[in-house]
Design a protein around this motif. Structure first.
Motif, PDB file in Angstrom:
ATOM      1  N   LEU A  35       0.833  -1.207   0.000  1.00 25.27           N
ATOM      2  CA  LEU A  35       0.000   0.000   0.000  1.00 25.27           C
ATOM      3  C   LEU A  35       0.866   1.254   0.000  1.00 25.27           C
ATOM      4  CD1 LEU A  35      -2.484  -1.081   2.819  1.00 25.27           C
ATOM      5  CD2 LEU A  35      -2.745  -1.431   0.367  1.00 25.27           C
ATOM      6  N   GLU A  40      -1.526   3.802   4.600  1.00 21.76           N
ATOM      7  CA  GLU A  40      -1.214   2.628   5.411  1.00 21.76           C
ATOM      8  C   GLU A  40      -1.974   2.637   6.738  1.00 21.76           C
ATOM      9  OE1 GLU A  40       2.628   0.503   7.591  1.00 21.76           O
ATOM     10  OE2 GLU A  40       2.913   2.316   6.383  1.00 21.76           O
ATOM     11  N   TRP A 122     -10.138  -4.193  -4.381  1.00 26.39           N
ATOM     12  CA  TRP A 122      -9.627  -2.829  -4.211  1.00 26.39           C
ATOM     13  C   TRP A 122     -10.334  -1.853  -5.159  1.00 26.39           C
ATOM     14  CZ3 TRP A 122      -7.741   0.640  -1.350  1.00 26.39           C
ATOM     15  CH2 TRP A 122      -7.065   1.757  -1.835  1.00 26.39           C
ATOM     16  N   ILE A 137      -2.456  -0.333  -5.465  1.00 20.36           N
ATOM     17  CA  ILE A 137      -1.859  -1.366  -4.602  1.00 20.36           C
ATOM     18  C   ILE A 137      -1.241  -2.466  -5.471  1.00 20.36           C
ATOM     19  CG2 ILE A 137      -3.518  -0.955  -2.744  1.00 20.36           C
ATOM     20  CD1 ILE A 137      -4.796  -3.668  -3.515  1.00 20.36           C
TER      21      ILE A 137
END
Length: 415
Positions: A35, A40, A122, A137
């Motif tokens: 990430l 994060e 995602w 990502i």
């Protein structure tokens, strides 16, 4: 970029209910996302992201486990059928290799599916949270497993056909074939020596007799050359004597070499027989370990005694052929000095000058024309008998006959 562990599971079990022979593998399943550092901390506190990622990873894991479980069941049924039909351990192991290859392919597919699945999750999350649209990502999945095996409960495998030493039997058949071929070669060479010896005796006597008569020796050589060159009729001459002697010498050297080769081949047969015994007894010991009886030692001794009985006649026959080769070689070696002296004598049968001819004629009075010690027919007969004996011994190495006799009266007796 910061790593975020979505799932990390070790030794994921495969359901074993209903499996008889297959020991299923254990899986290790790890999925990690890289990430952006800016998101994060937010990711760690966001239950929605964690839930979406983990749900996707778990779905792939469950599908993979289910596929492997299904394959184990299919192969377990296959193994059970093979064993009941008397398949060999090697044949079952080949199928086990196929199972492990299929499982390995499933894990490769699962790796890719996990990566794509989390990426898709995602993208769905980005649609729900606009602030995440600018972030990307990177997903890495690692799905590995142990190899599937065969359970220790497969005592029925002990009843599968024996194959230990079968390769040695094939090797013995090839050696016997080679031995017969060498015996034939020796037979032909010995006959060739005998024929050349007969010709040499006749020609040598004629040439030596001619040399004793003044004025005929040179004339005979010229006449013999003319007859052979223009009419095609061979007459005893110095050249015919030399040719016959050279034939004897060359064929004798070849015959000695062939005898050495034959002796080596016969000893290799006995070595292969020892290999056969060792491999057969080793397989018997392995099968007995799986067999549901306590006194395996007595069974092993019975098998060893039966195997010795099955092979004893073969051993005696081959040893008998080795003895024949040694005797034949001994007889042939006695020819060495005779041939050596013969070559010296033939070297003297040359066209002499007028002064040397008188000395040569005097020497002939003391010379012996006997070459009868070179008994090629005797060697030829022995070689022929040896080849026939080897051919007869081939039947004694039939693997099914050896196996049947070795296992007679044991727990592996098919009767």
């Amino acid at each position: 970029m910061a790593k975020y562990v979505i799932m990390d599971m070790k030794k994921v079990p495969i359901k074993t209910s209903g499996l008889i022979h297959v020991e299923p593998p254990e899986l290790s399943f790890k999925v990690v996302a890289e990430l952006d550092k800016k998101m994060e901390k937010g990711a760690e506190k966001d239950p929605l992201l964690q839930q979406e990622f983990q749900a996707q990873a778990k779905e792939i894991l469950d599908q993979t486990v289910k596929m492997i479980e299904q394959k184990c069941k299919v192969f377990d049924k296959l193994f059970d059928d093979m064993i009941k039909k008397g398949a060999s351990v090697n044949d079952v192991k080949k199928q086990l290799t196929g199972l492990n290859k299929a499982i390995s392919e499933d894990m490769k597919v699962a790796n890719k599916a996990a990566e794509l699945g989390v990426q898709k999750a995602w993208q769905n999350l980005q649609g729900k949270k606009k602030e995440w649209k600018k972030f990307k990502i990177k997903v890495a999945a690692s799905i590995v497993g142990t190899l599937a095996g065969l359970g220790a409960s497969i005592a029925a495998m002990a009843t599968s056909p024996f194959s230990g030493g079968a390769g040695a039997v094939v090797g013995i058949a090839g050696l016997i074939k080679s031995g017969i071929s060498l015996a034939k070669d020796i037979n032909k060479l010995a006959i060739g020596i005998d024929t050349a010896n007969t010709q040499l005796e006749r020609n040598l006597k004629f040439v030596e007799a001619t040399a004793k008569k003044k004025g005929l020796y040179t004339a005979n050589e010229v006449g013999a050359g003319i007859l052979n060159e223009f009419i095609g009729i061979a007459q005893p001459s110095i050249k015919s004597v030399q040719d016959a002697a050279d034939t004897i010498k060359a064929k004798y050297a070849q015959m000695i070499v062939k005898m050495h080769e034959l002796s080596k081949v016969l000893n290799k047969i006995l070595a292969q027989q020892d290999k056969l015994k060792k491999e057969f007894l080793s397989e018997a010991a392995k099968k007995l370990k799986k067999y549901p009886i306590k006194d395996t030692g007595t069974q092993q001794k019975k098998i060893e005694a039966g195997l010795d009985d099955a092979l004893s006649d073969n051993y005696k026959k081959v040893q008998s052929q080795i003895d024949k080769v040694q005797d034949m070689y001994g007889d042939a070696r006695k020819w060495a000095n005779t041939i050596k002296d013969l070559m010296k004598r033939v070297a003297q049968v040359e066209l002499k000058d007028s002064k040397g001819l008188k000395v040569f004629r005097e020497a002939l009075k003391l010379a012996s024309a006997a070459t009868g010690v070179l008994d090629g027919n005797s060697i030829a007969t022995t070689a022929k008998d040896l080849g026939l004996g080897l051919g007869e011994s081939l039947g004694g190495y039939a693997y099914d006959k050896i196996t049947s006799k070795a296992l007679d009266g044991t727990v592996f007796d098919a009767a």
